[in-house]
Design an enzyme around this catalytic site. Structure first.
Site, PDB file in Angstrom:
ATOM      1  N   ASP A  23       0.748  -1.286   0.034  1.00  0.00           N
ATOM      2  CA  ASP A  23      -0.063  -0.028  -0.088  1.00  0.00           C
ATOM      3  C   ASP A  23       1.006   1.465  -0.054  1.00  0.00           C
ATOM      4  O   ASP A  23       1.759   1.346   0.796  1.00  0.00           O
ATOM      5  CB  ASP A  23      -0.831  -0.080   1.179  1.00  0.00           C
ATOM      6  CG  ASP A  23      -1.922  -1.113   1.089  1.00  0.00           C
ATOM      7  OD1 ASP A  23      -2.234  -1.625   0.074  1.00  0.00           O
ATOM      8  OD2 ASP A  23      -2.276  -1.521   2.385  1.00  0.00           O
ATOM      9  N   ASP A  33     -13.073  -3.686  -1.792  1.00  0.00           N
ATOM     10  CA  ASP A  33     -13.295  -3.773  -0.330  1.00  0.00           C
ATOM     11  C   ASP A  33     -14.450  -3.572   0.260  1.00  0.00           C
ATOM     12  O   ASP A  33     -15.379  -3.014  -0.115  1.00  0.00           O
ATOM     13  CB  ASP A  33     -12.601  -2.200   0.235  1.00  0.00           C
ATOM     14  CG  ASP A  33     -11.189  -1.858  -0.484  1.00  0.00           C
ATOM     15  OD1 ASP A  33     -10.344  -2.925  -0.447  1.00  0.00           O
ATOM     16  OD2 ASP A  33     -11.104  -0.803  -0.744  1.00  0.00           O
TER      17      ASP A  33
END
Length: 262
Positions: free
Chosen positions: A23, A142
């Protein structure tokens, strides 16, 4: 007599993939818990090089604030990664149109990942699949469990939608997604294991590969997710970034459980 989970797995004959996820925020690798409380985890290019040496199968880079801050993924980072690693890698974040994907692929990325932009404009999946081929298109999702159901969340988990996760996955596949990267926000960063219940349910209705994401804390969690859900790949971040699990050791453990890895 019903075959055991291990027997069912071995009969698939498909090698499973181990994928470190980086990330990226402001050019640095970060990691948090449940998508918040981010802390620095190192230089993404250096980490990518280390993972390629450790025999990772693929890498995923997600610019976790690109959509939120309306920025494009850093092209210089993509080019640097392409120069330094010899394994496939996927780039996601800030991709809103074919031109964005074209730049990333031409800069060295092997696949592109779309998340919020695909939910807001589902036709983008069709356009990317038509332009580049489904093998280049990863749809990242997500998901969070709310009031008894799993819902899609956008902008790095900041915004809840009314879209049910399982329904969106089916639509993404029908539109040309070549792979689904499914992250459980409830499990992300907790190190309590993957959301095997959801992954098993979703994978039973999919004909494209699914990457499990969110919750890896030890080697047994990888064993569990492969044997219990039959997913094609498992992704993790902090356990790899901070040296809690070494990929060669993990692959050895998986082989010891009869799980074929690359």
């Amino acid at each position: 007599m019903e075959p055991s989970l291990t027997d069912q797995f071995l009969n698939t004959g498909v090698a499973k993939r181990i994928i470190p996820c980086l990330d990226v925020k402001d050019g640095r690798t970060v990691k948090g818990v449940n998508f918040v409380d981010l802390r620095d985890a190192g230089d993404p290019v250096e980490l990518a090089w280390q993972y390629s040496k450790q025999d990772a199968d693929e890498l995923v880079f997600l610019d976790i604030t690109a959509t939120h801050e309306k920025r494009k993924t850093t092209i210089d980072m993509v080019k640097a990664v392409a120069r330094n690693v010899n394994i496939p890698f996927t780039i996601g974040g800030g991709i809103h149109e074919i031109g964005d994907a074209d730049i990333l692929l031409n800069s060295g990325a092997d696949k592109i990942s779309i998340n919020s932009a695909a939910v807001r404009n589902p036709g983008l999946i069709d356009e990317l699949a038509d332009a580049f081929g489904i093998q280049f298109v990863v749809v990242a999702i997500d998901t969070k469990y709310v009031d008894g159901k799993n819902y899609v969340h956008l902008n790095g988990g900041r915004i809840k939608t009314d879209i049910l996760t399982e329904e969106w996955i089916k639509e993404a596949e029908s539109r040309g997604a070549g792979e689904i990267l499914l992250t459980s926000m409830d499990h992300d960063g907790t190190k309590n294991g993957f959301d095997c219940k959801l992954l098993r349910t979703v994978n039973q209705s999919l004909s494209i590969p699914i990457i499990a994401s969110g919750g890896a804390g030890n080697q047994q969690h990888f064993v569990d997710v492969f044997l219990e859900t039959q997913v094609d790949a498992a992704l993790a971040a902090s356990v790899f970034h901070y040296g809690e699990i070494r990929i060669p050791d993990l692959k050895g453990t998986l082989r010891a459980h009869g799980i074929e890895v690359r």
